[in-house]
Write an enzyme that holds these catalytic residues in place. Structure first.
Site, short mmCIF file in Angstrom:
data_model
loop_
_atom_site.label_atom_id
_atom_site.label_comp_id
_atom_site.label_asym_id
_atom_site.label_seq_id
_atom_site.Cartn_x
_atom_site.Cartn_y
_atom_site.Cartn_z
N ARG A 36 5.20 -12.85 9.68
CA ARG A 36 5.87 -11.58 9.48
C ARG A 36 7.23 -11.62 10.17
O ARG A 36 7.44 -12.39 11.11
CB ARG A 36 5.04 -10.44 10.08
CG ARG A 36 3.69 -10.26 9.45
CD ARG A 36 2.93 -9.12 10.10
NE ARG A 36 3.56 -7.82 9.84
CZ ARG A 36 3.09 -6.67 10.29
NH1 ARG A 36 2.00 -6.65 11.05
NH2 ARG A 36 3.70 -5.54 10.02
N LYS B 102 4.03 0.79 11.11
CA LYS B 102 3.90 2.10 10.47
C LYS B 102 3.48 3.14 11.50
O LYS B 102 3.96 4.28 11.48
CB LYS B 102 2.88 2.03 9.34
CG LYS B 102 3.29 1.16 8.17
CD LYS B 102 2.18 1.09 7.14
CE LYS B 102 2.52 0.15 6.00
NZ LYS B 102 1.41 0.03 5.02
N GLU C 176 0.87 -1.18 0.00
CA GLU C 176 0.00 0.00 0.00
C GLU C 176 0.91 1.23 0.00
O GLU C 176 1.80 1.32 0.85
CB GLU C 176 -0.89 0.00 1.24
CG GLU C 176 -1.82 -1.20 1.33
CD GLU C 176 -2.52 -1.27 2.69
OE1 GLU C 176 -3.29 -0.33 2.99
OE2 GLU C 176 -2.28 -2.23 3.42
#
Length: 535
Positions: free
Chosen positions: A233, A243, A8
């Protein structure tokens, strides 16, 4: 085999994304398949062209090749809209007037079913009309959504009539103001994979619970169906991978931006001097399993050391200088000594290093009262200067406070670049810089951003910010040999006996600035091993 990496464009990539990139690209490479770089640009409120450009640069820097397959989800908006209309016609989607807060209240919990929307049974004709009017911009943000009609009693909360489209009157970085309704990630994700002919949708484990919805949409549409497979992850000690936390660290002034060399962002690691080859080796070394695990940061550091050891040019620099005067060396003479650029690379050649009467050595390389097993310089002791001569300390000069400011030594002219003719040996070899020709540079000594391996290990009332390492950055001045003059930002060196350094991007012709990439040895790993030793 056809894979993709679907970021994204709302932030900069970090080392965890490097793992995802190399899982997708590496598997495609191993099987002679294809790889797409696809931007999942479905949220205009957070996405910017700056991030698109930065991600392209990062992914290319890592060494991946997507050929002509640079893709954008927003290019598929028309197709996705038509598919949404198909689901409405099949009675599988409806326009809902509930607010986001109301939907959350009616969604239910893990142990109780949700409540159906009062607008769930709208007719197909009314839904088609309202959805078309949503696209036409008749309604304000948040007034209506398009939801899939699945099962509000499903044990999987993601299957409880999930949102497919939201109204957002916002400028899109690629589509401009053409659209005012935007697809949700769950609706768009599988559609994008299908359109592109992706065979394997490789994603992280948090999407495992989304897989039934991924499958449901594709099956109901009756379109090509890729296979979704999940992996853990990346979690790494002494850092954070969020983020939201990146934003907090930057806005809170705890770091100097997303490209701060202490950050785990790829742009920060690149600035610090990490190489894409080291990161690829790190991804290979940690492997791929289904089990969640935390990787020690020294594994990454070791990969960086091993790679830079093979490619970085050697130079001599002194960070904490102590002046040495060679009493019997000609005062005005400067000679050029031969030095090897990289003993690991036979093609790296050699360079000339100036040698003079006045030199700088590291303060730690001298002890007035040396402890046991200290083989460096001390009063009356002889050592070798790297590529140079044997020198012997004959006097120590101190200031009015008793601090050592200068050493007086003698040199043996018969020992240039080799052993003494009489066969005597020395145990210590020191790096040095000739004072008359030394360049002055700024040096930034970076260390782990967090003191604790787990930044979330904290006392009650504290936050992860409490575990920031106050010594994660030390800025000082160093003297370095003149061979680095005119070097360009991004050039990597090994400062002999000190570590690996990279010329920073904000260096100027008149002011070199070096970032320490990594030390020569991993003192943190040893410290933690000692701390965890029983007893």
């Amino acid at each position: 085999m056809h894979t993709r990496f679907p970021p994204e464009p709302n932030a900069y990539l970090h080392i965890g994304h490097a793992k995802a990139i190399w899982i997708n690209y590496g598997i495609a490479l191993d099987f002679g398949g294809l790889f797409n770089l696809r931007f999942d640009d479905t949220n205009p409120l957070k996405e910017e062209q700056e991030f698109v450009d930065g991600i392209i640069e990062d992914v290319r820097w890592l060494g991946t090749d997507w050929g002509d397959r640079l893709c954008f989800a927003s290019d598929y908006f028309e197709q996705m809209y038509e598919w949404a209309v198909d689901l409405i016609k099949k009675g599988k989607a409806f326009v809902c007037d509930l607010s986001a807060e109301e939907m959350g209240q009616m969604r239910g919990t893990l142990t109780t079913p949700g409540t159906e929307s009062p607008w769930r049974d709208r007719s197909v004709e009314e839904n088609l009309d309202l959805f078309a009017r949503m696209r036409a911009g008749e309604f304000p943000d948040g007034a209506r959504t398009l939801r899939a009609k699945i099962d509000m009693a499903s044990p999987n909360i993601h299957m409880r009539d999930p949102v497919m489209y939201r109204i957002r009157h916002a400028e899109h970085h690629r589509q401009g103001d053409k659209w005012c309704i935007y697809p949700s990630y769950d609706w768009a994700h599988g559609n994008e994979d299908s359109i592109e002919g992706v065979t394997h949708s490789l994603c992280s484990l948090e999407y495992e619970i989304h897989r039934p919805l991924y499958d449901w949409f594709l099956d109901e549409l009756g379109i090509y169906h890729p296979r979704q497979i999940e992996f853990p992850r990346l979690k790494m000690t002494h850092t954070v991978m969020s983020k939201r936390r990146f934003i907090e660290l930057v806005k809170g002034g705890h770091v100097d931006g997303y490209d701060d060399p202490r950050m785990p962002t790829l742009i920060g690691m690149r600035r610090r001097g990490y190489t894409p080859e080291a990161i690829r080796e790190f991804c290979r070394r940690i492997g791929l399993t289904k089990a969640d695990s935390v990787i020690e940061v020294h594994v990454l550091d070791d990969c960086v050391r091993e790679d830079l050891n093979k490619r970085a040019l050697r130079v001599m620099g002194v960070i904490n200088p102590l002046k040495v005067v060679l009493l019997n060396y000609p005062a005005e003479q400067i000679e050029q000594l031969d030095a090897i650029n990289n003993p690991e690379d036979p093609d790296a050649g050699s360079r000339k290093v100036p040698f003079a009467r006045e030199l700088y050595i590291e303060q730690d390389d001298f002890r007035e009262e040396p402890p046991p097993k200290f083989f460096r310089l001390a009063p009356g002791r002889e050592v070798r200067l790297r590529y140079g001569y044997f020198i012997k300390c004959v006097d120590v000069v101190k200031d009015e406070n008793g601090q050592i400011v200068e050493l007086h030594c003698t040199y043996d002219p018969e020992t240039r670049g080799g052993d003494a003719p009489d066969g005597r040996k020395v145990k210590g070899t020191l790096h040095w810089v000739a004072a008359p020709t030394a360049l002055t540079a700024e040096v930034r000594l970076y260390d782990h951003l967090f003191m604790k391996a787990d930044p979330d290990e904290m006392e009650e009332g504290e936050s992860y910010i409490s575990n920031l390492n106050p010594d994660s950055l030390k800025i000082g001045t160093c003297f370095v040999e003149p061979s680095v003059a005119g070097t360009v930002p991004g050039t990597r060196y090994q400062f002999e006996r000190l570590g690996y350094f990279c010329v920073d991007q904000d260096s100027t012709p008149g002011q070199l600035r070096f970032n320490r990439t990594v030390t020569l040895r991993d003192s943190w790993a040893k410290t933690e091993k000692a701390a965890n030793k029983p007893g």
